[in-house]
Design a protein around this motif. Structure first.
Motif, PDB file in Angstrom:
ATOM      1  N   ILE A 261       0.853  -1.181   0.000  1.00 23.49           N
ATOM      2  CA  ILE A 261       0.000   0.000   0.000  1.00 23.49           C
ATOM      3  C   ILE A 261       0.893   1.235   0.000  1.00 23.49           C
ATOM      4  O   ILE A 261       1.646   1.472   0.941  1.00 23.49           O
ATOM      5  CB  ILE A 261      -0.921  -0.013   1.232  1.00 23.49           C
ATOM      6  CG1 ILE A 261      -1.897  -1.182   1.097  1.00 23.49           C
ATOM      7  CG2 ILE A 261      -1.679   1.293   1.342  1.00 23.49           C
ATOM      8  CD1 ILE A 261      -2.363  -1.719   2.398  1.00 23.49           C
ATOM      9  N   PHE A 262       0.816   1.989  -1.077  1.00 21.18           N
ATOM     10  CA  PHE A 262       1.562   3.243  -1.162  1.00 21.18           C
ATOM     11  C   PHE A 262       0.619   4.375  -0.794  1.00 21.18           C
ATOM     12  O   PHE A 262      -0.345   4.625  -1.507  1.00 21.18           O
ATOM     13  CB  PHE A 262       2.084   3.466  -2.587  1.00 21.18           C
ATOM     14  CG  PHE A 262       3.160   2.503  -3.001  1.00 21.18           C
ATOM     15  CD1 PHE A 262       4.477   2.747  -2.668  1.00 21.18           C
ATOM     16  CD2 PHE A 262       2.846   1.366  -3.730  1.00 21.18           C
ATOM     17  CE1 PHE A 262       5.472   1.863  -3.068  1.00 21.18           C
ATOM     18  CE2 PHE A 262       3.832   0.481  -4.128  1.00 21.18           C
ATOM     19  CZ  PHE A 262       5.155   0.729  -3.794  1.00 21.18           C
ATOM     20  N   ASP A 263       0.875   5.040   0.328  1.00 17.20           N
ATOM     21  CA  ASP A 263      -0.017   6.102   0.782  1.00 17.20           C
ATOM     22  C   ASP A 263       0.631   7.455   0.504  1.00 17.20           C
ATOM     23  O   ASP A 263       1.435   7.932   1.287  1.00 17.20           O
ATOM     24  CB  ASP A 263      -0.291   5.919   2.284  1.00 17.20           C
ATOM     25  CG  ASP A 263      -1.459   6.773   2.753  1.00 17.20           C
ATOM     26  OD1 ASP A 263      -1.950   7.598   1.944  1.00 17.20           O
ATOM     27  OD2 ASP A 263      -1.876   6.619   3.909  1.00 17.20           O
ATOM     28  N   GLU A 264       0.292   8.068  -0.608  1.00 14.74           N
ATOM     29  CA  GLU A 264       0.869   9.362  -1.008  1.00 14.74           C
ATOM     30  C   GLU A 264       2.397   9.354  -0.917  1.00 14.74           C
ATOM     31  O   GLU A 264       2.991  10.238  -0.291  1.00 14.74           O
ATOM     32  CB  GLU A 264       0.327  10.485  -0.104  1.00 14.74           C
ATOM     33  CG  GLU A 264      -1.181  10.572  -0.056  1.00 14.74           C
ATOM     34  CD  GLU A 264      -1.730  11.704  -0.910  1.00 14.74           C
ATOM     35  OE1 GLU A 264      -0.982  12.231  -1.757  1.00 14.74           O
ATOM     36  OE2 GLU A 264      -2.912  12.031  -0.749  1.00 14.74           O
ATOM     37  N   PRO A 265       3.066   8.377  -1.540  1.00 13.71           N
ATOM     38  CA  PRO A 265       4.508   8.239  -1.287  1.00 13.71           C
ATOM     39  C   PRO A 265       5.356   9.371  -1.838  1.00 13.71           C
ATOM     40  O   PRO A 265       6.500   9.523  -1.434  1.00 13.71           O
ATOM     41  CB  PRO A 265       4.867   6.920  -1.971  1.00 13.71           C
ATOM     42  CG  PRO A 265       3.849   6.763  -3.028  1.00 13.71           C
ATOM     43  CD  PRO A 265       2.589   7.384  -2.503  1.00 13.71           C
ATOM     44  N   THR A 266       4.827  10.162  -2.766  1.00 10.93           N
ATOM     45  CA  THR A 266       5.680  11.218  -3.328  1.00 10.93           C
ATOM     46  C   THR A 266       5.168  12.620  -3.021  1.00 10.93           C
ATOM     47  O   THR A 266       5.752  13.608  -3.458  1.00 10.93           O
ATOM     48  CB  THR A 266       5.795  11.083  -4.867  1.00 10.93           C
ATOM     49  OG1 THR A 266       4.492  11.255  -5.433  1.00 10.93           O
ATOM     50  CG2 THR A 266       6.337   9.736  -5.261  1.00 10.93           C
ATOM     51  N   THR A 267       4.080  12.711  -2.246  1.00  5.74           N
ATOM     52  CA  THR A 267       3.456  14.018  -2.037  1.00  5.74           C
ATOM     53  C   THR A 267       4.375  15.004  -1.322  1.00  5.74           C
ATOM     54  O   THR A 267       4.347  16.197  -1.590  1.00  5.74           O
ATOM     55  CB  THR A 267       2.168  13.846  -1.230  1.00  5.74           C
ATOM     56  OG1 THR A 267       1.391  12.854  -1.889  1.00  5.74           O
ATOM     57  CG2 THR A 267       1.380  15.117  -1.163  1.00  5.74           C
ATOM     58  N   ALA A 268       5.200  14.489  -0.405  1.00  4.60           N
ATOM     59  CA  ALA A 268       6.027  15.399   0.387  1.00  4.60           C
ATOM     60  C   ALA A 268       7.342  15.744  -0.321  1.00  4.60           C
ATOM     61  O   ALA A 268       8.164  16.446   0.224  1.00  4.60           O
ATOM     62  CB  ALA A 268       6.316  14.769   1.749  1.00  4.60           C
ATOM     63  N   LEU A 269       7.522  15.262  -1.530  1.00  3.28           N
ATOM     64  CA  LEU A 269       8.809  15.464  -2.207  1.00  3.28           C
ATOM     65  C   LEU A 269       8.732  16.595  -3.219  1.00  3.28           C
ATOM     66  O   LEU A 269       7.667  16.935  -3.714  1.00  3.28           O
ATOM     67  CB  LEU A 269       9.209  14.173  -2.936  1.00  3.28           C
ATOM     68  CG  LEU A 269       9.303  12.910  -2.085  1.00  3.28           C
ATOM     69  CD1 LEU A 269       9.587  11.712  -2.969  1.00  3.28           C
ATOM     70  CD2 LEU A 269      10.380  13.055  -1.036  1.00  3.28           C
ATOM     71  N   ASP A 270       9.898  17.169  -3.541  1.00  5.38           N
ATOM     72  CA  ASP A 270       9.970  18.142  -4.620  1.00  5.38           C
ATOM     73  C   ASP A 270       9.696  17.448  -5.942  1.00  5.38           C
ATOM     74  O   ASP A 270       9.989  16.262  -6.095  1.00  5.38           O
ATOM     75  CB  ASP A 270      11.378  18.749  -4.673  1.00  5.38           C
ATOM     76  CG  ASP A 270      11.617  19.674  -3.506  1.00  5.38           C
ATOM     77  OD1 ASP A 270      10.717  20.477  -3.229  1.00  5.38           O
ATOM     78  OD2 ASP A 270      12.662  19.565  -2.879  1.00  5.38           O
ATOM     79  N   VAL A 271       9.169  18.199  -6.931  1.00  2.86           N
ATOM     80  CA  VAL A 271       8.853  17.565  -8.216  1.00  2.86           C
ATOM     81  C   VAL A 271      10.045  16.893  -8.844  1.00  2.86           C
ATOM     82  O   VAL A 271       9.933  15.813  -9.418  1.00  2.86           O
ATOM     83  CB  VAL A 271       8.272  18.544  -9.261  1.00  2.86           C
ATOM     84  CG1 VAL A 271       6.790  18.627  -9.148  1.00  2.86           C
ATOM     85  CG2 VAL A 271       8.938  19.872  -9.204  1.00  2.86           C
ATOM     86  N   THR A 272      11.225  17.547  -8.728  1.00  2.96           N
ATOM     87  CA  THR A 272      12.399  16.973  -9.385  1.00  2.96           C
ATOM     88  C   THR A 272      12.807  15.661  -8.720  1.00  2.96           C
ATOM     89  O   THR A 272      13.392  14.800  -9.350  1.00  2.96           O
ATOM     90  CB  THR A 272      13.581  17.960  -9.331  1.00  2.96           C
ATOM     91  OG1 THR A 272      13.704  18.434  -7.997  1.00  2.96           O
ATOM     92  CG2 THR A 272      13.352  19.125 -10.248  1.00  2.96           C
ATOM     93  N   THR A 273      12.484  15.506  -7.436  1.00  2.00           N
ATOM     94  CA  THR A 273      12.759  14.252  -6.736  1.00  2.00           C
ATOM     95  C   THR A 273      11.632  13.259  -6.985  1.00  2.00           C
ATOM     96  O   THR A 273      11.855  12.060  -7.124  1.00  2.00           O
ATOM     97  CB  THR A 273      12.875  14.508  -5.218  1.00  2.00           C
ATOM     98  OG1 THR A 273      13.629  15.681  -5.028  1.00  2.00           O
ATOM     99  CG2 THR A 273      13.526  13.353  -4.520  1.00  2.00           C
TER     100      THR A 273
END
Lengths: 547, 319
Positions: free
Chosen positions: A183-195
């Protein structure tokens, strides 16, 4: 149906709430949601906050956050109803058959233990592998997920690696015990777009290579379209639409889905900058700390804002954009450089500024929650600057408060509410009204839409544009989101590591030829189409091959 | 370990020394502005003025205060604690044996109280808001709410008199066999333990519960770990700093705050020694005792700070 992994039927989830004025009662968070997932497939769960997507996502682990509990329906995993399992059975399932990747890996890793110990913990605990075997697996996963020095990465502590690396380490932690479902719960939401683009690609590759099935939870439709086979759209705990990713993106059936797909479609004609800027920042250099240990954050920054226009300052976290706001407001006196406001020089320190300086320069913050006194009513919050700056009292003040409430499109009924009784978007509107009450010439907006759902954020941006026309107020708009910039800016300053790397009108900045960083930034913003991720990665690898 | 942490620890240490110096000034000045005259009180009301003046001269009381302060401080730094006014004996040996007794009692009490309170705290968290948690909270709170002399007498009555397990008089002397000595301190140590247990237990419980809200505890739960393992491995290491602080405060209390218990059990410790000599207006003894108590307090708090720094992985393993 032989390869069905997860089958959720008529799921119903409730929670007990304890409102201040009423007796405690149960509310329904998820109502009659059904879906199924085949082995090796990815289902995207999408919706705004409060849609119940995380709650549903955690149901295959038989876990409810806070007082949440599953009160109806079935969750069949590998052919058995896990809601009937007892504590022991549930523990055997968590971390073995189903693993979880949290939104903020930085908070989800224990600061007291090395990464390796945490990554292999579930694997070893459930006896899927011995300690040495599990470590071997982990190193292999670190390598596959593109983490630096995979052999030694596990020896570090969570605070010693970056946010993007932690998010990948958390994916490795989930994959290590070779579960059937992640289950991936918003795994990239807290990251910068380039990351985000790298982590997204790493997750997608890992899913493909290992054949694990996944539930991918996010509020960002453009992101989920890149990794999912199917998408389930949720709102207020109910199913809105369920289809293949392609169908949802290209041919949405429901109005709500169509709104989600067409979000960020605000268009704004840029205005040409005038000759006499309302705010002129010249050669600002600033640092945190004193003496030789000081950390430089702004290097020779110069920007202008024309009256009644918007300058968007864009960059990733750590680029110095919020520090620029602190310097302009006088909270952080600059080391060098000067600031001119409305033709007069502005004192470096907040304490030496006149009351008019303070009044004409207002701020709106990212977290509207913490920017308001929770024990004041809306009337007091908006009325305060009227009393403070204009000495308004009684009826005169109430009339002006009413006017402001009309401007922010909130009715009469809100005046005697407390912040806790407002939604996120409403809170941000109150903050806007409070800033406007001072009749400012410039408002600094620091990531004011970042904490809001896309549709609500759109509403706020429209309101800000509208108010700019009425009040002729200038905005310094700080954001990390290119779509927001497109929607609102007249001019743009792109910041990177404390420097302005690109500056000009919106059309100039967003037209080629680009500098390297702006190019990377623009290419990293997810687009609402299937296959964008692959195209973006291919473009990037071609460019780096060409260089 | 980085240079940063060494610097932090060195700073704490320097601060501790500075603080101790300041306290020595306060003690000296404080005892000197006490009403009454030492020579007068030694000789009694009927002494002639000439006798008092002679005694003042021989005690060095006519010298300026700061000269006497530096003589006192210099003596202590050379290991010379001065002479007791009341009996003319050197203070050093007597005080050392009393301090040894006090530390002996505190050591054995701490050895029981610290692990016991932490384990009780962990169990309370494991069964949060359940019967066991309430039972632990209620009984430790009851123990802390009763005055310590009352607990002492209860123990004497039930354990010493009725059951006859231990002796009620905790008199110890030099060259006493170890087991006899342990028998003697059993009841005072038990009383001390009961008095400090509640604070440490409740702080352990509160600090761990605070950490139990963290996202990484949820991560551990979603790994399928057992509840006790989560508490022990994932919550406890992050709750250690406040727990260390309250442990050190309790230890300090065991050394400097035990006068009442010493009196009840007739235990020849530092507290009784100091109180006796306050009554006799034996200022040098009071000053020395005060300084030693302050040193114990400052050292333990300094250790708490240093352990807190060392328990922080961000400081222990810099980027």
């Amino acid at each position: 149906m032989a390869d069905t992994l997860l089958d959720v039927k008529n799921l119903r989830i409730e929670a007990t709430v304890y409102p201040p004025d009423e007796p405690a009662h149960d509310i329904t968070i998820v109502d009659d949601v059904s879906f199924s997932l085949e082995k090796g497939k990815v289902l995207g769960l999408i919706g705004e906050s409060g849609a119940g997507k995380s709650t549903i996502g955690l149901s295959p682990m038989a876990y409810g956050r806070g007082g949440v509990r599953i009160t109806g329906g079935k969750v069949m995993l590998n052919g058995r109803d896990i809601l009937k399992e007892r504590t022991r059975g549930v523990r055997r399932l968590r971390g073995k058959e189903v693993c979880y990747v949290a939104q903020s890996a930085a908070a989800a890793f224990n600061p007291a233990h090395k990464l390796m110990d945490q990554v292999i913990e579930a694997t070893v605990r459930h006896g899927s592998a011995g300690k040495d075997e599990a470590k071997k697996r982990a190193v292999d996963l670190f390598r596959r997920l593109g983490l630096p020095e995979p052999e030694r990465f596990g020896n570090r502590y969570p605070h010693q690696v970056s946010g993007g690396q932690l998010q990948r380490a958390m994916t490795a932690m989930a994959l290590c015990s070779r579960p059937d479902l992640i289950i991936f719960d918003e795994p990239t939401t807290a990251l910068d777009v380039t990351t985000q683009i790298d982590v997204l690609a790493a997750i997608k590759d890992a899913i493909r290579d290992t054949g694990v099935a996944a539930l991918y939870i996010t509020h960002d439709l453009a992101v989920v379209a890149q990794v999912s086979d199917d998408i389930l759209v949720l709102r207020h705990g109910k199913k809105v639409e369920h289809g293949t990713a392609r169908q949802i993106i290209e041919d949405p059936q429901e109005q709500y889905t169509r709104d989600l797909v067409s979000v960020r479609s605000i268009t704004h004609e840029e205005k040409k900058p005038g000759d006499s800027p309302i705010l002129s920042v010249k050669n600002i250099t600033a640092a945190y700390g004193k003496g030789p240990a000081a950390v430089p954050v702004l290097k020779d920054v110069s920007v202008d804002i024309t009256a009644g226009q918007t300058l968007a300052v864009v960059g990733e976290s750590g680029s110095g954009k919020s520090t620029l706001a602190r310097v302009i407001t006088g909270l952080l006196p600059p080391r060098e450089g000067e600031i001119t406001f409305d033709g007069r020089p502005l004192a470096r320190r907040l304490g030496s500024r006149s009351r008019d300086d303070l009044r004409e320069l207002q701020m709106i913050y990212q977290m509207a929650d913490t920017a308001m006194n929770p024990r004041h009513t809306v009337r007091t919050i908006i009325g305060r600057p009227l009393e403070f700056y204009f000495n308004m009292r009684g009826k005169e003040r109430d009339a002006r408060v009413q006017e402001l409430m009309d401007e922010i499109e909130l009715g009469n009924g809100f005046l005697d509410r407390y912040p806790a009784e407002l939604s996120g978007g409403q809170k941000q509107r109150i903050c806007i009204a409070r800033a406007l009450a001072a009749k400012p010439k410039l408002i600094i907006c620091d990531e004011v839409t970042s904490a809001l759902d896309p549709l609500v954020a759109d509403g706020i941006l429209k309101l800000l544009l509208n108010l700019q026309k009425i009040e002729n107020v200038a905005y310094l708009f700080i954001t990390h989101d290119i779509a927001t910039v497109r929607a609102i800016a007249d001019s743009i300053a792109v910041m990177y590591r404390g420097e302005v790397v690109r500056y000009g009108t919106k059309s100039e900045v967003l037209s080629p030829p680009f500098d390297d960083y702006t190019d990377l930034l623009l290419a990293s913003v997810p687009e609402m189409k299937i296959g964008w991720l692959e195209e973006a990665l291919k473009r990037r690898s071609m460019e780096s091959a060409g260089n | 370990m980085g240079a940063g942490i060494a610097k932090l620890v060195a700073q704490r240490f320097a601060l501790g020394v500075l603080l101790l110096l300041a306290v020595s000034v306060v003690i000296f000045v404080g005892t000197n502005i006490l009403p009454g005259d030492v020579a007068q009180s030694i000789l009694g009301q009927s002494a002639t003025p000439q006798a008092v003046a002679n005694l003042r001269e021989s005690l060095g009381l006519n010298q300026p205060t700061y000269v006497r302060y530096f003589e006192w401080l210099g003596g202590i730094l050379h290991g010379n604690l001065g002479t007791a006014l009341s009996n003319g004996q050197p203070i050093g040996p007597e005080l050392l044996s009393r301090l040894g007794n006090t530390l002996f009692l505190a050591f054995w009490a701490a050895l029981v109280a610290v692990p016991l309170s932490i384990i009780l705290g962990l169990i309370a968290v494991r069964h949060r808001n359940g019967f066991i948690d309430n039972l632990i909270s209620a009984s430790t709170l009851a123990a802390i709410s009763l005055p310590e002399f009352f607990i002492g007498y209860l123990l004497i009555y039930f354990v010493a008199v009725r059951l006859g397990w231990f002796t009620s008089v905790a008199t110890v002397y030099q060259n006493m066999p170890f087991l006899d000595r342990m028998n003697a301190i059993a009841l005072p140590a038990a009383t001390l333990t009961l008095v400090v247990l509640a604070q440490m237990m409740r702080m352990t419980r509160a600090a761990i519960l605070n950490v139990m809200q963290s996202a990484y505890v949820e991560t551990a739960e979603l790994k399928g770990l057992s509840r006790f393992k989560i508490i022990l491995r994932h919550a406890f290491p992050n709750a250690i700093a406040p727990i260390i602080n309250v442990i050190m405060l309790s230890l300090a209390y065991m050394v400097v705050g035990v006068v009442v218990i010493e009196v009840i059990f007739v235990y020849p410790g530092m507290g009784q020694y100091m109180v006796d000599h306050v009554a006799k207006r034996d200022i040098p003894v009071v000053q020395d005792c005060g300084l030693i108590f302050a040193a114990v307090y400052i050292t333990l708090n300094m250790l708490a700070d240093i352990f807190s720094i060392l328990s922080n992985p961000r400081l222990r393993h810099p980027k």
